[in-house]
Design an enzyme around this catalytic site. Sequence first.
Site, PDB file in Angstrom:
ATOM      1  N   CYS A  19       0.843  -1.206   0.000  1.00 53.08           N
ATOM      2  CA  CYS A  19       0.000   0.000   0.000  1.00 53.08           C
ATOM      3  C   CYS A  19       0.875   1.252   0.000  1.00 53.08           C
ATOM      4  O   CYS A  19       0.363   2.348  -0.192  1.00 53.08           O
ATOM      5  CB  CYS A  19      -0.942   0.009   1.182  1.00 53.08           C
ATOM      6  SG  CYS A  19      -0.075   0.204   2.728  1.00 53.08           S
ATOM      7  N   GLU A  71      -5.666   1.695  -8.640  1.00 51.67           N
ATOM      8  CA  GLU A  71      -4.569   1.019  -7.945  1.00 51.67           C
ATOM      9  C   GLU A  71      -4.361  -0.321  -8.646  1.00 51.67           C
ATOM     10  O   GLU A  71      -5.265  -1.152  -8.697  1.00 51.67           O
ATOM     11  CB  GLU A  71      -4.934   0.767  -6.480  1.00 51.67           C
ATOM     12  CG  GLU A  71      -3.819   0.037  -5.746  1.00 51.67           C
ATOM     13  CD  GLU A  71      -4.188  -0.344  -4.310  1.00 51.67           C
ATOM     14  OE1 GLU A  71      -5.301  -0.835  -4.081  1.00 51.67           O
ATOM     15  OE2 GLU A  71      -3.321  -0.167  -3.436  1.00 51.67           O
TER      16      GLU A  71
END
Length: 482
Positions: free
Chosen positions: A284, A382
């Site tokens: 992340c 993402e």
Amino acid sequence: MIATKNVQSFIGGKFRDSSAQKVDPIPNPATGQTIASLPHSTREEIDEAVAAAKKAFPTWSETPVPERAQVMFRFKALFDKHIDELSAIVTQENGKTLDESRGEVKRAIEVIDFACGAPTLMMGHNLDQIARGIDEELTRFPVGVVAGITPFNFPNMVPMWMIPVAIVTGNTFVLKPSQLTPLSAMRIAELLDEAGLPEGVFNVVHGANDAVNQLLKHPDISAISFVGSATVAAYIYATAAANGKRVQALGGAKNHILVMDDADLELSAPHVISSAFGNAGQRCLAGSVAVGVGKIGDALVRELANDAAKLKVGPGTDPKTTLGPVIRGERKQKLIEYIDGAEAEGAQLISDGREVDQKDGFFLGPTIFDRVTPNMKIWKDELFGPVLSVVRASDIDEALKVLNSSTYGNMASIFTGSGKYAREFKRRAQAGMLGVNIGVAAPMAFLPFTGWKNSFFGDLHATGQDSIRFYTRHKVVTTRWL
Ligand code: NAD
């Protein structure tokens, strides 16, 4: 290593086989071969785990804080002792290199270090003589049964962001680890058991959406700690809150790294590369967009391509490997679709990772696109894999505009030799974790792990003082002796 091939659950201090009908194979991402089978816990088993945690709560929450901290000291010693084995489990189920796994387990140990300080961290505060003859004091209490729901990419560290702090502050816990990587959680349970944690204080159940929904709506659960993708985080936040629970939900990311034209490229580019491709981009905090600012663009792209070409794709157990596999074949396929799509949208392919010299496992080589623009899907989404986009910006204002137009706000970094640029960046970048000449701006356990926008839903973040506040509720007592 895990003793049985069928992953067990851990309920009320006992390792148990599940009677589940639904069973998933768990492959080693580097070989594609099945290393374990995962039964998804039944509704009854999940209810039993919550009941065990509820039953353990009155005694555990009344156990003096220094005694609870002693369990953490013993747990920390066991983590230190078994660090190689814990790292090997991460590599086996997740695919990352042994070095990366070791880094992950070390980060987990820092959270135990932090939790060992609970007697100090849990202290309240008071004000004598707040009015004539009247004193006030604030004291902290645990919240009850906490459920943790975790992702696949840090199967040891992310559960450990939650477990030590939640437990040491007097709560009891039910963990539902990622169904893709359930093995580390079981070894954590074994070590907590060995450290002398009373039965029922920590429990592990398995499964996917159904298990999560049951936990989110369970009347005996007081708080939810979640880490995972943004869409799921938003859902968890709304559903848990609607069911009256305290919730922290950490979501996904699209992290930008600004490389200013005064940056030393030879020193900066390797950090951008390791940010983008470390853990196969499944982080992340991965820097998935490099923004070349001013005249540096062409040189930056050349340097990144050179450094990416030096990465060695292979299994995480090979000490020469610097880029391991992605978690599943389907994820690899999805990444290839993104790469195909970016080419079709007009991004310039600089390094192509679609063909790799590995016949088994879920490998993808380092992929770099230049001339990516914010209208492209590859910039918006993402991707969570070894794909780096380079965006060109004429100055810091344009670079910050691109960064701040992302719907995510987990991390952002700047590489520069200029204090002025660094200051502008620190004040104006809209993300929770910022780095100045740092590729992966991960805070240590003593500070909170924060995100903005779709990267976080809730108020109190993971780790640091935020976590003590999340896992406790306070009372303020006003006293007058007549
Ligand atoms: P994911 O969202 O698919 O899964 C996370 C957890 O949620 C798993 O336990 C899964 O079983 C559960 N889940 C998934 N879909 C669900 C649904 N529809 N309903 C209920 N539960 C559901 O995430 P992942 O692929 O395992 O992990 C990668 C993601 O996690 C990335 O987006 C990454 O950025 C994010 N992540 C964020 C942080 C952070 O600190 N912000 C840290 C690590 C990972």
